[in-house]
Scaffold this active site. Structure first.
Site, PDB file in Angstrom:
ATOM      1  N   ARG A  76       5.956   1.083   0.755  1.00 49.32           N
ATOM      2  CA  ARG A  76       6.482   0.023   1.601  1.00 49.32           C
ATOM      3  C   ARG A  76       6.925  -1.155   0.727  1.00 49.32           C
ATOM      4  NH1 ARG A  76       2.916  -2.390   3.664  1.00 49.32           N
ATOM      5  NH2 ARG A  76       1.095  -1.190   3.082  1.00 49.32           N
ATOM      6  N   TYR A 204      11.606   5.976   2.703  1.00 47.62           N
ATOM      7  CA  TYR A 204      10.177   6.240   2.512  1.00 47.62           C
ATOM      8  C   TYR A 204       9.277   5.774   3.653  1.00 47.62           C
ATOM      9  CZ  TYR A 204       5.748   6.976   0.345  1.00 47.62           C
ATOM     10  OH  TYR A 204       4.487   7.436   0.100  1.00 47.62           O
ATOM     11  N   GLY A 205       8.343   6.599   4.016  1.00 47.90           N
ATOM     12  CA  GLY A 205       7.182   6.284   4.865  1.00 47.90           C
ATOM     13  C   GLY A 205       7.377   5.130   5.832  1.00 47.90           C
ATOM     14  N   LYS A 213       4.621   1.988  11.300  1.00 46.85           N
ATOM     15  CA  LYS A 213       4.278   0.584  11.089  1.00 46.85           C
ATOM     16  C   LYS A 213       5.224  -0.349  11.851  1.00 46.85           C
ATOM     17  CE  LYS A 213       0.708   1.686   9.041  1.00 46.85           C
ATOM     18  NZ  LYS A 213       0.313   1.977   7.723  1.00 46.85           N
ATOM     19  N   HIS A 233      -4.318  -1.841  12.942  1.00 50.49           N
ATOM     20  CA  HIS A 233      -4.246  -0.890  11.823  1.00 50.49           C
ATOM     21  C   HIS A 233      -5.630  -0.238  11.670  1.00 50.49           C
ATOM     22  CE1 HIS A 233      -3.076  -0.302   7.278  1.00 50.49           C
ATOM     23  NE2 HIS A 233      -2.824   0.767   7.986  1.00 50.49           N
ATOM     24  N   SER A 255      -4.287  -0.634   3.696  1.00 48.56           N
ATOM     25  CA  SER A 255      -3.622   0.580   3.233  1.00 48.56           C
ATOM     26  C   SER A 255      -4.328   1.148   2.007  1.00 48.56           C
ATOM     27  CB  SER A 255      -2.170   0.262   2.890  1.00 48.56           C
ATOM     28  OG  SER A 255      -1.538  -0.245   4.046  1.00 48.56           O
ATOM     29  N   CYS A 257      -7.310   2.310   1.709  1.00 48.70           N
ATOM     30  CA  CYS A 257      -8.700   1.865   1.577  1.00 48.70           C
ATOM     31  C   CYS A 257      -9.662   2.715   2.405  1.00 48.70           C
ATOM     32  CB  CYS A 257      -8.833   0.391   1.934  1.00 48.70           C
ATOM     33  SG  CYS A 257      -8.020  -0.667   0.718  1.00 48.70           S
ATOM     34  N   LYS A 259      -9.150   4.842   5.531  1.00 47.55           N
ATOM     35  CA  LYS A 259      -9.144   5.153   6.969  1.00 47.55           C
ATOM     36  C   LYS A 259      -9.102   6.667   7.226  1.00 47.55           C
ATOM     37  CE  LYS A 259      -5.623   2.563   7.863  1.00 47.55           C
ATOM     38  NZ  LYS A 259      -5.540   2.035   6.492  1.00 47.55           N
ATOM     39  N   ASP A 282      -4.920   5.951  11.527  1.00 48.51           N
ATOM     40  CA  ASP A 282      -4.177   4.804  10.967  1.00 48.51           C
ATOM     41  C   ASP A 282      -3.945   3.681  11.976  1.00 48.51           C
ATOM     42  OD1 ASP A 282      -2.885   3.864   8.500  1.00 48.51           O
ATOM     43  OD2 ASP A 282      -1.010   3.957   9.626  1.00 48.51           O
ATOM     44  N   ASN A 372       0.971   6.790  -4.769  1.00 46.88           N
ATOM     45  CA  ASN A 372       1.172   6.694  -3.315  1.00 46.88           C
ATOM     46  C   ASN A 372       1.846   7.978  -2.780  1.00 46.88           C
ATOM     47  OD1 ASN A 372       0.996   5.347  -0.786  1.00 46.88           O
ATOM     48  ND2 ASN A 372       3.133   4.688  -0.950  1.00 46.88           N
ATOM     49  N   ARG A 374       2.074  11.383  -0.756  1.00 41.73           N
ATOM     50  CA  ARG A 374       1.533  11.534   0.604  1.00 41.73           C
ATOM     51  C   ARG A 374       1.725  12.949   1.129  1.00 41.73           C
ATOM     52  NH1 ARG A 374      -0.533   6.667   3.448  1.00 41.73           N
ATOM     53  NH2 ARG A 374      -0.329   5.094   1.826  1.00 41.73           N
ATOM     54  N   TYR A 498     -17.183   8.340   0.996  1.00 39.00           N
ATOM     55  CA  TYR A 498     -16.735   9.535   1.724  1.00 39.00           C
ATOM     56  C   TYR A 498     -17.761   9.929   2.799  1.00 39.00           C
ATOM     57  CZ  TYR A 498     -13.382   9.471  -2.078  1.00 39.00           C
ATOM     58  OH  TYR A 498     -12.415   9.074  -2.961  1.00 39.00           O
ATOM     59  N   ASN A 501     -20.691   7.841   3.909  1.00 45.37           N
ATOM     60  CA  ASN A 501     -20.488   6.657   4.762  1.00 45.37           C
ATOM     61  C   ASN A 501     -21.088   6.869   6.154  1.00 45.37           C
ATOM     62  OD1 ASN A 501     -19.148   5.394   2.648  1.00 45.37           O
ATOM     63  ND2 ASN A 501     -17.137   6.129   3.296  1.00 45.37           N
TER      64      ASN A 501
HETATM   65  P1  GTP Z   1      -3.179   4.413   4.380  1.00 49.07           P
HETATM   66  O1  GTP Z   1      -2.683   5.752   4.817  1.00 49.07           O
HETATM   67  O2  GTP Z   1      -2.381   3.832   3.265  1.00 49.07           O
HETATM   68  O3  GTP Z   1      -3.315   3.445   5.505  1.00 49.07           O
HETATM   69  O4  GTP Z   1      -4.636   4.662   3.671  1.00 49.07           O
HETATM   70  P2  GTP Z   1      -6.086   4.943   4.262  1.00 49.07           P
HETATM   71  O5  GTP Z   1      -6.732   3.677   4.651  1.00 49.07           O
HETATM   72  O6  GTP Z   1      -6.030   6.026   5.273  1.00 49.07           O
HETATM   73  O7  GTP Z   1      -6.879   5.464   2.960  1.00 49.07           O
HETATM   74  P3  GTP Z   1      -7.342   6.936   2.558  1.00 49.07           P
HETATM   75  O8  GTP Z   1      -8.448   7.453   3.438  1.00 49.07           O
HETATM   76  O9  GTP Z   1      -6.160   7.792   2.400  1.00 49.07           O
HETATM   77  O10 GTP Z   1      -7.980   6.650   1.131  1.00 49.07           O
HETATM   78  C1  GTP Z   1      -7.225   6.026   0.096  1.00 49.07           C
HETATM   79  C2  GTP Z   1      -7.847   6.313  -1.246  1.00 49.07           C
HETATM   80  O11 GTP Z   1      -9.192   5.820  -1.273  1.00 49.07           O
HETATM   81  C3  GTP Z   1      -7.934   7.794  -1.549  1.00 49.07           C
HETATM   82  O12 GTP Z   1      -7.633   7.993  -2.914  1.00 49.07           O
HETATM   83  C4  GTP Z   1      -9.363   8.144  -1.266  1.00 49.07           C
HETATM   84  O13 GTP Z   1      -9.820   9.230  -2.040  1.00 49.07           O
HETATM   85  C5  GTP Z   1     -10.114   6.848  -1.589  1.00 49.07           C
HETATM   86  N1  GTP Z   1     -11.324   6.689  -0.741  1.00 49.07           N
HETATM   87  C6  GTP Z   1     -11.406   6.875   0.593  1.00 49.07           C
HETATM   88  N2  GTP Z   1     -12.674   6.678   1.045  1.00 49.07           N
HETATM   89  C7  GTP Z   1     -13.408   6.339  -0.035  1.00 49.07           C
HETATM   90  C8  GTP Z   1     -14.788   5.993  -0.231  1.00 49.07           C
HETATM   91  O14 GTP Z   1     -15.603   5.970   0.692  1.00 49.07           O
HETATM   92  N3  GTP Z   1     -15.165   5.671  -1.503  1.00 49.07           N
HETATM   93  C9  GTP Z   1     -14.271   5.692  -2.552  1.00 49.07           C
HETATM   94  N4  GTP Z   1     -14.727   5.369  -3.762  1.00 49.07           N
HETATM   95  N5  GTP Z   1     -12.972   6.015  -2.407  1.00 49.07           N
HETATM   96  C10 GTP Z   1     -12.542   6.331  -1.170  1.00 49.07           C
HETATM   97  C1  SPV Z   2       0.106   2.238   4.901  1.00 48.50           C
HETATM   98  O1  SPV Z   2       0.675   1.786   3.898  1.00 48.50           O
HETATM   99  O2  SPV Z   2      -0.776   1.585   5.526  1.00 48.50           O
HETATM  100  C2  SPV Z   2       0.420   3.608   5.365  1.00 48.50           C
HETATM  101  C3  SPV Z   2       1.552   4.303   4.751  1.00 48.50           C
HETATM  102  O3  SPV Z   2      -0.220   4.105   6.287  1.00 48.50           O
HETATM  103  S1  SPV Z   2       3.094   3.788   5.352  1.00 48.50           S
HETATM  104  O4  SPV Z   2       3.486   4.687   6.434  1.00 48.50           O
HETATM  105  O5  SPV Z   2       4.049   3.865   4.251  1.00 48.50           O
HETATM  106  O6  SPV Z   2       2.977   2.446   5.883  1.00 48.50           O
HETATM  107 MN    MN Z   3      -1.937   2.742   6.973  1.00 53.45          MN
END
Ligand code: GTP
Ligand code: SPV
Ligand code: MN
Length: 589
Positions: A76, A204-205, A213, A233, A255, A257, A259, A282, A372, A374, A498, A501
């Site tokens: 983004r 992109y995305g 979004k 979000h 993002s 982090c 989810k 998301d 990034n 996906r 992971y 949690n």
């Molecule tokens: P968006 O799609 O961008 O909104 O991201 P998201 O919030 O869905 O994050 P996602 O679950 O894809 O995790 C993003 C990154 O953080 C990945 O590389 C995961 O492996 C890592 N991650 C997720 N959960 C944890 C956790 O509990 N601990 C750690 N250390 N890393 C994590």
């Molecule tokens: C984010 O960045 O929070 C995403 C990926 O979920 S995107 O669709 O590119 O916004």
């Molecule tokens: Mn997101």
């Protein structure tokens, strides 16, 4: 001369708008998508012929394809994303603003004849379950077959969406053109008052899949405030305890982090009888139900997930989501045509083709997959999909959770004292930046409710809307704050994260059910010694102490840095939140 397939609708508002946009963009063809399997097959063939899709090993990845985006177009672009409200003040200080007439005037010449020699796909889609009062219809016009194929996985699209719309005029008007993917001519413009999105110059995305979004969050948050609901979000998950009772929580993490991971986690062995069900990974649309509880639907129908770090031990369910019928963007490929990214299970392969199509050797200092990169996967592939994903009334929410990526300061879990304090926790959420948006990675910034890049109006008004929701909720969810990313002095994560949690989630649920009391700190409630279930977890008592610790000096700095942020919001800053900040700070002086 433009040729048009049967338009599949008699909706005169829609026909007129599509005609107007086609007259401006001058595509060779206008193709209305019906969402059928036959249509999908034709479009995949077209994408392969144009090399927009690259084949993968069909045995290992049936129905899956690889897409490589332009290397300048991998995330983004927050600095090129605009809220074009009539009054600048309505966009607020956290958004980039352009006057609507200026934005239309700037973009029209870019769109002019931009689709010559190309097809304009007309994608009717619904965000939210079909037949739900929560749901909204959008029409995306795009010249990208990649976008069309992604929207097919991410939304409920085609004929069903046109039927849902009928002859109404309240659809979101989304115009997307890839252009020459030049960052100098890239604009993602939102016109909340016109329910319109104009996106130019990125494929992109979040820049191009306009349902996500752009509609579900930026326009959605604006509609939510006007209509009395909330677009957030947030992931939505169901958790079933060994007694067979299921509770739902929604969690906002910025993002990249965590989810998607939290939404489909597998509880650790010690949690026999506990089950997690994914409703969404998301975005959540939240409404007050007749029972005075907060109810959530996931407007999406698929996952656009971060590839790196995903593997069979961290997130086996995500790995199953991409078993078939998925699109991979900017990942690496092995010699036998299987996908690979950093953090994948097993040995790092000796040789790969990297995300830009270049040869890559083990030991290279460059990443093989883009950070990034996906996957796009249909929700129906998820082995732990909630049976309520298509439920028009959604699911009732017991807890709201905010979480940032913080190496320090923020403890593993904190429960707010009350709704307003919970809103304060969300409003002051800090997080280190990630690769999900272009720009520097790893710098702490305020990311209120994980919505900094996604709030479609003045963030001061947004916080007031959050505060005002309390009076509408007879049974409000409790609000919590978590941090999976605290580090030790060696820079290593203290908490295993992971599936583990689940331990924190269990405590959160018990608090919601009034099953356990907690220890009060200056900044919220924390688990009493022994309350967090740690059975079967290899974590040292020191690490546990560190990850749950609250350092008063760090919190003082934190509260002081929040001051500057609140001041930057301007006249629409709710006083309540600044008063809470001052009160907390006064306890420290
Ligand atoms: P968006 O799609 O961008 O909104 O991201 P998201 O919030 O869905 O994050 P996602 O679950 O894809 O995790 C993003 C990154 O953080 C990945 O590389 C995961 O492996 C890592 N991650 C997720 N959960 C944890 C956790 O509990 N601990 C750690 N250390 N890393 C994590
Ligand atoms: C984010 O960045 O929070 C995403 C990926 O979920 S995107 O669709 O590119 O916004
Ligand atoms: Mn997101």
């Amino acid at each position: 001369m433009t040729t048009t397939t049967t338009s599949l609708t008699n909706n005169q508002h829609l026909l007129k708008w599509v005609n107007d946009m086609a007259a401006m963009c001058e595509p060779d063809n206008v193709l209305w998508l019906d969402g059928s399997d036959a249509e999908n097959k034709r479009m995949v063939e077209e994408a392969l012929a144009k090399k927009v899709f690259l084949p993968l090993n069909a045995k290992k990845h049936p129905g899956c394809y690889l897409h490589r985006s332009n290397p300048n177009d991998v995330a983004r672009v927050e600095h090129l994303t605009f809220i074009c409200s009539r009054n600048k003040e309505d966009a607020g200080t956290t958004n980039h603003w352009m006057a609507p007439e200026e934005a239309y005037a700037k973009l029209k010449p870019l769109y002019k004849a931009s689709m010559k020699g190309r097809t304009m796909y007309v994608i009717p889609y619904v965000m939210g379950p079909l037949g739900s009062v929560h749901s909204k219809v959008g029409i995306e016009l795009t010249d990208s077959v990649y976008v069309a194929l992604n929207m097919r996985l991410m939304t409920r699209m085609g004929k069903a969406a046109l039927e849902f719309l009928g002859d109404k005029n309240d659809f979101n008007r989304g115009l997307h053109c890839t252009g020459d993917v030049n960052p100098e001519r890239r604009y993602i413009c939102h016109f909340p008052e016109d329910n319109t999105i104009w996106s130019f110059g990125s494929g992109y995305g979040g820049n191009a899949l306009l349902g996500k979004k752009c509609l579900a969050l930026r326009i959605g948050s604006y509609l939510g405030r006007t209509e009395g609901w909330m677009a957030e979000h947030m992931l939505i998950l169901g958790v079933e305890n060994p007694k067979g009772e299921t509770f739902y929580v929604a969690a906002a993490f910025p993002s990249a982090c965590g989810k998607t991971n939290f939404a489909m986690m597998v509880p650790p062995k010690a949690f026999a009888g506990w089950k997690i069900y994914t409703v969404g990974d998301d975005i959540a649309w939240l409404r007050v139900g007749e029972d005075g509880r907060l109810w959530a639907v996931n407007p999406e129908n698929g996952y656009f997930g971060v590839a790196p770090g995903t593997n069979y031990s961290t997130n086996p369910n995500a790995m199953h989501c991409v078993d078939k019928d998925s699109i991979f963007t900017n990942v690496a490929v092995t010699e036998d045509g299987t996908v690979w990214w950093e953090g994948m299970d097993g040995e790092v392969p000796e040789a790969l083709t990297d995300w830009q199509g270049r040869p890559w050797k083990k030991g290279s200092t460059e990443k093989a997959a883009h950070p990034n990169s996906r996957f796009t996967a249909p929700a129906k592939n998820n082995p732990v999909l909630s049976k309520h994903v298509d439920d028009p009334k959604g699911v009732p929410i017991s807890a709201l959770i905010f979480g940032g990526r913080r190496s320090n300061t923020a403890p593993l879990v904190l429960e707010s004292f009350n709704w307003a304090h919970g809103v304060f926790m969300g409003a002051t959420l800090g997080s280190e930046t990630t690769a999900a948006a272009t720009g520097q990675v790893g710098v702490v910034r305020r990311d209120p409710m994980a919505m900094l890049p996604f709030c479609g109006y003045n963030v001061g008004d947004y916080w007031q809307h959050w505060l005002d929701m309390q009076s509408k909720l007879k049974n409000p969810p409790r609000i919590f704050q978590v941090n999976w990313f605290r580090k030790n002095t060696d820079g290593k994560f203290l908490w295993p994260g992971y599936g583990e949690n689940m331990r924190v989630l269990k405590w959160i649920l018990e608090r919601c059910q009034g099953k356990c009391d907690a220890t009060e700190t200056l900044f919220g409630w924390v688990p009493k010694e022994g309350q967090l279930e740690l059975e079967g977890l290899a974590i040292s008592p020191e690490a546990m102490r560190e990850v749950t610790s609250i350092c008063l000096k760090e919190w003082k700095t934190e509260l002081e840095s929040q001051k500057a942020f609140f001041e930057s919001i301007g006249p629409r800053m709710p006083k309540t939140l600044e008063l809470i900040r001052q009160q907390l700070l006064s306890l420290l002086s």
